[in-house]
Structures are given as C-alpha cells and as structure tokens.
Design an enzyme around this catalytic site. Structure first.
Site, mmCIF file in Angstrom:
data_model
loop_
_atom_site.group_PDB
_atom_site.id
_atom_site.type_symbol
_atom_site.label_atom_id
_atom_site.label_comp_id
_atom_site.label_asym_id
_atom_site.label_seq_id
_atom_site.Cartn_x
_atom_site.Cartn_y
_atom_site.Cartn_z
ATOM 1 N N CYS A 353 0.828 -1.328 0.058
ATOM 2 C CA CYS A 353 0.066 0.081 -0.156
ATOM 3 C C CYS A 353 0.908 1.256 0.013
ATOM 4 O O CYS A 353 0.303 2.161 -0.555
ATOM 5 C CB CYS A 353 -1.077 -0.008 1.242
ATOM 6 S SG CYS A 353 -1.376 -1.390 2.179
ATOM 7 N N ARG A 382 7.040 -11.031 5.561
ATOM 8 C CA ARG A 382 6.450 -10.928 6.814
ATOM 9 C C ARG A 382 7.291 -12.022 7.601
ATOM 10 O O ARG A 382 6.934 -13.038 7.230
ATOM 11 C CB ARG A 382 5.106 -11.201 6.814
ATOM 12 C CG ARG A 382 4.351 -9.972 6.008
ATOM 13 C CD ARG A 382 2.801 -10.352 6.115
ATOM 14 N NE ARG A 382 1.933 -9.206 5.003
ATOM 15 C CZ ARG A 382 0.747 -9.253 4.733
ATOM 16 N NH1 ARG A 382 0.092 -10.318 5.381
ATOM 17 N NH2 ARG A 382 0.236 -8.157 3.979
ATOM 18 N N GLN A 400 1.600 -10.878 -3.438
ATOM 19 C CA GLN A 400 0.165 -10.388 -3.436
ATOM 20 C C GLN A 400 -0.289 -10.090 -4.884
ATOM 21 O O GLN A 400 0.024 -9.333 -5.405
ATOM 22 C CB GLN A 400 -0.151 -9.464 -2.440
ATOM 23 C CG GLN A 400 0.051 -9.930 -1.081
ATOM 24 C CD GLN A 400 -0.267 -8.586 -0.034
ATOM 25 O OE1 GLN A 400 0.283 -7.709 -0.149
ATOM 26 N NE2 GLN A 400 -1.209 -8.808 0.802
ATOM 27 N N ASP A 402 -2.113 -7.763 -5.396
ATOM 28 C CA ASP A 402 -2.837 -6.732 -4.853
ATOM 29 C C ASP A 402 -3.074 -5.420 -5.660
ATOM 30 O O ASP A 402 -2.889 -5.500 -7.099
ATOM 31 C CB ASP A 402 -1.762 -6.126 -4.090
ATOM 32 C CG ASP A 402 -2.132 -5.529 -2.742
ATOM 33 O OD1 ASP A 402 -3.388 -5.497 -2.414
ATOM 34 O OD2 ASP A 402 -1.269 -5.246 -1.866
ATOM 35 N N HIS A 404 -4.741 -1.079 -5.409
ATOM 36 C CA HIS A 404 -5.447 -0.142 -4.852
ATOM 37 C C HIS A 404 -6.199 0.737 -5.361
ATOM 38 O O HIS A 404 -5.963 1.194 -6.620
ATOM 39 C CB HIS A 404 -4.246 0.733 -4.062
ATOM 40 C CG HIS A 404 -3.427 -0.319 -2.879
ATOM 41 N ND1 HIS A 404 -2.490 -1.024 -3.322
ATOM 42 C CD2 HIS A 404 -3.735 -0.593 -1.758
ATOM 43 C CE1 HIS A 404 -2.053 -1.537 -2.326
ATOM 44 N NE2 HIS A 404 -2.662 -1.489 -1.155
ATOM 45 N N LYS A 484 -13.525 -4.511 6.346
ATOM 46 C CA LYS A 484 -13.021 -5.177 5.357
ATOM 47 C C LYS A 484 -13.993 -6.144 4.853
ATOM 48 O O LYS A 484 -15.030 -6.515 5.726
ATOM 49 C CB LYS A 484 -11.785 -5.825 5.419
ATOM 50 C CG LYS A 484 -11.709 -6.893 6.449
ATOM 51 C CD LYS A 484 -10.369 -7.653 6.696
ATOM 52 C CE LYS A 484 -10.352 -8.594 7.518
ATOM 53 N NZ LYS A 484 -9.251 -9.541 7.657
ATOM 54 N N HIS A 530 -8.170 -1.457 -0.611
ATOM 55 C CA HIS A 530 -7.149 -2.446 -0.700
ATOM 56 C C HIS A 530 -7.984 -3.591 -1.153
ATOM 57 O O HIS A 530 -8.846 -4.065 -0.577
ATOM 58 C CB HIS A 530 -6.312 -2.464 0.592
ATOM 59 C CG HIS A 530 -5.826 -1.467 1.338
ATOM 60 N ND1 HIS A 530 -4.597 -1.310 1.184
ATOM 61 C CD2 HIS A 530 -6.732 -0.532 2.001
ATOM 62 C CE1 HIS A 530 -4.192 -0.059 2.241
ATOM 63 N NE2 HIS A 530 -5.824 0.219 2.546
#
Ligand SMILES: [Zn+2]
Ligand SMILES: [Zn+2]
Length: 651
Positions: A353, A382, A400, A402, A404, A484, A530
């Site tokens: 992000c 992580r 990911q 991912d 945004h 979420k 997200h």
C-alpha cells in the site's frame, strides 16, 4: 433460598432445589437425558455437569445428539476427555514422562509430552497407547474436579517432577493474579486443567491416534522440543470412519507432498518459509497470474511495480511501524562497507500500500481520473516464527495479487461490485464454485474516528446488500485501518479457506496527504480500497494443488502432454511430434528413457499429465499418435494436427 429457577432452551422454566447441579437438571427433565448428558451450557458457557447452577440461568444439556453449536461442544468435551485419557495411557507406558498441554482442536485433540531420555515412541507405538486408552475407557473412570491454592499445586507438580505444569501455574499467578487452580483426576492421572469434562471416560465412544510430530514448548524454537501426539474422537465408529477417510484423502492431496513430487516447488533450509519455484510450478504460477491479469485488463486496472525495500521513515508514516513492526524485516548497508554518512535504515515491504500511495502522490490527479485503480503483483515479506510456517499456506515471502483503488465515497459500492464479480469469475475459472462472504468490523487496535469507521463499514455493507449477497458479520475482525470484506472458498475436500479481501481505508490517504482536484477546483481527499482477488499467490497455488490433488485440468497442467516413443527407433518421430505441438502452444515433453511403453505410461500417470501420446511404427507411418487421456482412457490414433484442439477441448 431453598429453590432456584432455570430456563430451558424452549423457554420453559424449571424449578430445582438450591445447590442443584447440571446433572440434577438433566435428571429432572428425564432419565434418558440424564444418561446421555455430557455437559451443560449455562448462559452460553460450557460447564461440567457437576457444577452448581446459578438461579435464573438459561441452560441446555449437551449430548452426542445435540445440534448446532451444542454439537461442537459435545465433540469438544469428549476430545478433551480423550486427550486426558491419552496422557493417562502415555504416563502408564512411559513412567517419568513429563506432560505439558493437551487441548481439543478443530478436528480432534493432541497432547505434548517430554519422554524420558532416550525413549521416544514411534508411529508403531500408537497402537499400544490406543490399547491402554481402551482399558481406561472400558473402566469408565469418572472425571473428578478439585480446586486448590496455586502455591500448593506448584508444590505438588514440582514433587511429581512435572516442570511444564509448574511453569503454567507460575505464569497464571504472575500474569493473571490466579490464586486457585483446578485439577481433574481420571483413574491414576491428575492434570492441571480448567475443564470442563464429560462425567466419565466411558463417554468416549470412538477414537483414533493419528500421528506424532515435534512441537516446541509454547511454540518457541528456543525451548524444549516436545513430542506431540494427535488423535481424534467421535460419538460413533461410523463418524470416525468417515473422518478417517477424509483425512486419508487430505494426505493424498497435501501440497507439501505433491509440490516436490510433481516438481512444482521446494522448501529449503537456506530460506525457511520462502518457496523455490521449480519449472513446473513456475508454469502454474504464470497461468494463475495470467488469469488475474485478464481481470485487471477487463476492469480498468493499471499495473505498477514498486520497490521491495523502502525507507524506514515511510513505515512510520504509514502506521505499520506502530501496528506491524514486530512482523517486519529491516535492512541497512553493511556497516563495514565504508558507507559512512549513509546509515538510512530500510525495511522489506510487508505490504504494497505505501508504495502505491507514493505512485499516486507522484502526479496531480483530477476527479475525472477516479476511480484510479493501481494493481501490483507485489512481493512482500512478513516475519513468522519458524514453528508456524506451513508449506505454501504460511510463508515469510510471498506475492500478493494486490491493488489499490483511489475513489470517492460515492464510487465505493460500484467498485466493490466489480471486485466481487472479478472474484466470482476468477474462482469459478479455477474450479471453486462455493464462495462465502464475510464483513469484518472495527477491531480493538485501530486508528481513525468513530465516524470514519461507521461510514466505511456502511459503504461495504451497502454494496453487499445491493448485490443481494448473503454475508456473515465478524465483529472486531477488521484491519487496524478499516473494515473489510473477506471471501472464503470451499475446496474439493469440503474445507473452507479465506482467500480474497476488499478493505476500505480512510487512514492511509490521510497519512500520505493524497488529494485530487475536484469539480469545484478544490483539493479533496480520495478514499482508498485495498483489494486482493486471490490474496497470496503462494497460498492460492497451495490450495489449488490440494483442491485438484495435483491433477490439474488440461489448461492448467504444467505439462499438458507427454510423447511416449514405443522404442528408441521412434525417438526422432516423437521429438518431431513434440516440436510441432510446442509450436502450436502446447506444453509438451518427450519421455526419452529406454523404458517399456507400459512403464512410461505408469510414470506419466504418476506425474499426473493429462494427455499421453504413444508414438510407434504405425503412428509414424500415419503421422498420428495414439492418445490416452487421463480421465477418458484410450482415444485411439489422432492426427498430430488435431491434437491441440483435443487438449483445448478438455478444458
Ligand atoms: Zn484438560
Ligand atoms: Zn493495501
């Protein structure tokens, strides 16, 4: 008070003498129920039947026939019982064994033991333990609860040389100010235990010990390695048999076994939790990526790529430092490298992000550009303790899928619609047709005002309502920056997995001072969504492997066809066939070994290749191959030019 009143599940009241227990309540309702009772729910809390009932409590008696949540509680009770009985048997068979903890878990129970020096049981010993357990179950030994001062309990377990129990009690005293602890005795075994338990060991109608594993005391790799024995228990042999069949299937489908077996990926000591993708697995990876990318193109997303390592200061700004730093990796230039004056500390990104926000902030935006959708196959790291790593499902480095989305609050429901549609299409493409949706609300550890949280939550709820989707609400399960929606799938073995997510965020645009120019020429703050369709590519592929048991549909199989020359003189022809198919876009290889064709077919079966193309004298003469499809058997001779269409038609 000489009498108390309790309320039964159907709302009717029941009068009992003061001091009555759960067992008394069951007996007052009927002798059958008294005989079947395993435990009692008192105002929603599972208790021993022997516990005294408070006046005015709502109760329900838990039996093997209970439905819904009470059914889970009934299994929980006998599995907890079985864990104690297993510890009884183990301490019988291996005197001097130190016991630690033995909880019921989702599908059964386990107990962690430290066996005496030099004595570690093997899988073969599980039957001996089961036999000893059966004796204690046949003896129908009651579970007896007692309470005693913590100091006395410590003395007792110290005298018995049970250091794990001593440590557990000492922690309870220090962390929770516990003064009294409870013990449960069954036959010769007494355990430190909160309870509850069923009345006696005879209530365990069917059980099985399944496996042994190493487990660190308290999951801490610096502490003692203990031996964990897993088992399960059910109310009937039929239930247990059904469960064992599913377990066997799960073992066959286990991606940790299939990954190396099918040359998809390997996990190595050099990089725990960071998978190495082999050629076959990389093909699978690219195919999954291609499907995701198709959704991006179709739905107006632009793809970006941001750095894996970013200045530590950025993570202060994003809020990750305050809320996530215990899971982050930090890097700095080697202090011996002569880099004086450049001591900036960096962090490996745990999320994409902040990078996306920097991309957004690097140019001016008008309201006409919104929603601005920035997607990234982002590599994140992580930290996870080594003890919790699990194949591809729990890793330290992953990608990911991912994205945004920067938009206005009014645009949120349409964006959420589009994300939900993408998820439905994508999951169906991979063979998952059951999707469950969950809306998670504000957690305890969070940033932002009440009003922001309320508006964000309402935005998501509105979209789901509008789509007429069924969804569950998970109170307090949102992220620290916003509510979420999570998407769960059910795999071929009936297991549920959390996959995609769609999270609303008012915080990060604030922290990064993001803005766009509105119709009124003034600067406005965008809302940020997200979203990840699959979540982690690694984890998704792990689940995909398990769902298909490694036998992928032809479009997804890393090798779609293998050409099997009948004998060495046909090798050249086999290579020509493979070259022609490869030119047509088929993923094909030749089995060049001097093995019998029967052996080659068996090996291709084991490698789970969907199409086998046998090439011998007759085939060479006719420019064909004899096709064997995994799911349809022999299809006879097919002209080489027609094979690609055949494979495509297989789906
Ligand atoms: Zn216990
Ligand atoms: Zn994000």
């Amino acid at each position: 008070m000489s009498e108390i009143g309790v309320i039964l599940p159907d709302g009717s009241p029941l009068k009992l003498p003061a001091g009555a227990t759960g067992a008394d309540a069951a007996a007052a309702i009927g002798p059958r129920l008294a005989a079947d009772a395993l435990g009692i729910k008192v105002d929603g809390e599972l208790r021993d039947l022997g516990a005294e009932l408070p006046d005015g409590a709502a109760i329900s008696i838990v039996t093997a026939k209970s439905k819904g949540e009470d059914a889970d509680d009934a299994l929980w009770l006998i599995r907890h019982d079985a864990a104690h009985v297993m510890a009884t048997a183990v301490t019988d068979l291996w005197p001097g064994t130190k016991v630690s903890i033995g909880p019921p878990i989702a599908d059964g129970f386990y107990y962690d033991f430290e066996f005496p020096e030099g004595e570690r049981p093997s899988e073969a010993d599980l039957e001996r333990i089961e036999a000893a357990m059966r004796e204690h179950i046949a003896a129908d030994e009651p579970f007896e609860r007692s309470e005693l001062p913590a100091a006395e309990a410590i003395e007792r377990f110290r005298a018995e040389d049970q250091p794990y129990k001593v440590e557990l009690i000492e922690d309870l005293v220090r962390d929770d100010g516990t003064e009294t602890v409870s013990l449960y005795r069954n036959g010769p075994f007494t355990d430190l235990c909160r309870g509850p338990h069923a009345p006696s060991t005879g209530r365990i109608k069917a059980f099985k010990l399944n496996s042994l594993a190493g487990a660190y005391w308290r999951g801490d790799e610096k502490r003692q390695m203990l031996t964990r024995i897993y088992g399960t228990a059910f109310h009937s042999q039929a239930d247990l048999d059904r469960h064992q069949e599913l377990l066997e299937l799960a073992r066959e489908h286990d991606h940790r076994r299939l990954g190396p077996e099918l040359d998809l990926f390997r996990l190595r000591e050099e990089a725990p939790g960071m998978p190495f993708w082999l050629p076959n697995g990389t093909v699978l990876w690219r195919l999954v990526e291609r499907e995701v990318r198709e959704q991006l193109i179709k739905r107006g997303y632009a793809e970006i790529k941001t750095p894996r390592v970013l200045d530590e200061e950025l993570w202060h700004r994003s809020g990750h430092w305050d809320n996530y730093r215990e899971n982050m990796y930090f890097v700095e230039p080697n202090p011996e490298g002569g880099h004086e004056g450049d001591e900036r500390r960096f962090a490996l990104k745990p999320m994409n992000c902040p990078g996306a926000c920097l991309v957004f902030a690097s140019s001016r935006h008008s309201y006409r550009e919104l929603p601005l959708r920035l997607a990234e196959f982002g590599d994140v790291s992580r930290y996870e303790r080594e003890g919790v790593l699990h194949g591809l499902l729990r890793v330290r480095a992953f990608t990911q899928d991912d994205a945004h989305v920067y938009c206005t609050l009014d645009q949120v429901p349409d964006e959420v619609d589009s994300i939900c549609e993408a998820i439905d299409e994508l999951y169906a493409r991979f063979g998952f047709d059951q999707v469950r949706v969950e809306l998670s609300t504000r957690p305890e550890k969070s940033v932002g005002t009440d009003e922001q949280w309320e508006r964000a939550t309402e935005g998501l709820r509105e979209a789901l309502e509008r789509q007429g989707r069924e969804y569950d609400v998970s109170p307090g399960e949102g992220t620290f920056y916003g509510p979420k929606i999570d998407f769960h799938i059910t795999d071929a073995l009936g297991r549920s997995w959390q996959m995609g997510t769609c999270q609303l965020d008012f915080q990060m645009p604030e922290r990064f001072e993001l803005s766009y120019q509105g119709e009124d020429n003034a600067e406005h703050r965008p809302v940020m969504i997200h979203r990840a369709l699959l979540g982690s590519m690694e984890r998704f592929i792990g689940i995909l492997i398990e769902h298909h048991g490694g036998r992928f549909p032809a479009w997804l199989a890393p090798t779609q066809a293998v050409v099997l020359p009948v004998s060495d003189p046909h090798l050249d022809y086999a290579r020509r066939v493979a070259a022609e198919l490869a030119e047509r876009g088929i993923r094909v290889r030749v089995d060049e070994r001097s093995e019998s064709v029967g052996r080659k077919i068996r090996d291709a079966e084991l490698a789970k290749v969907p199409f086998m193309l046998v090439a011998g004298e007759r085939e060479e003469a006719e420019a064909t191959a004899s096709v064997r499809a995994h799911d349809r058997g022999d299809l006879g001779a097919v002209a080489i030019g027609e094979i690609p269409a055949l494979i495509e038609a297989a789906g």
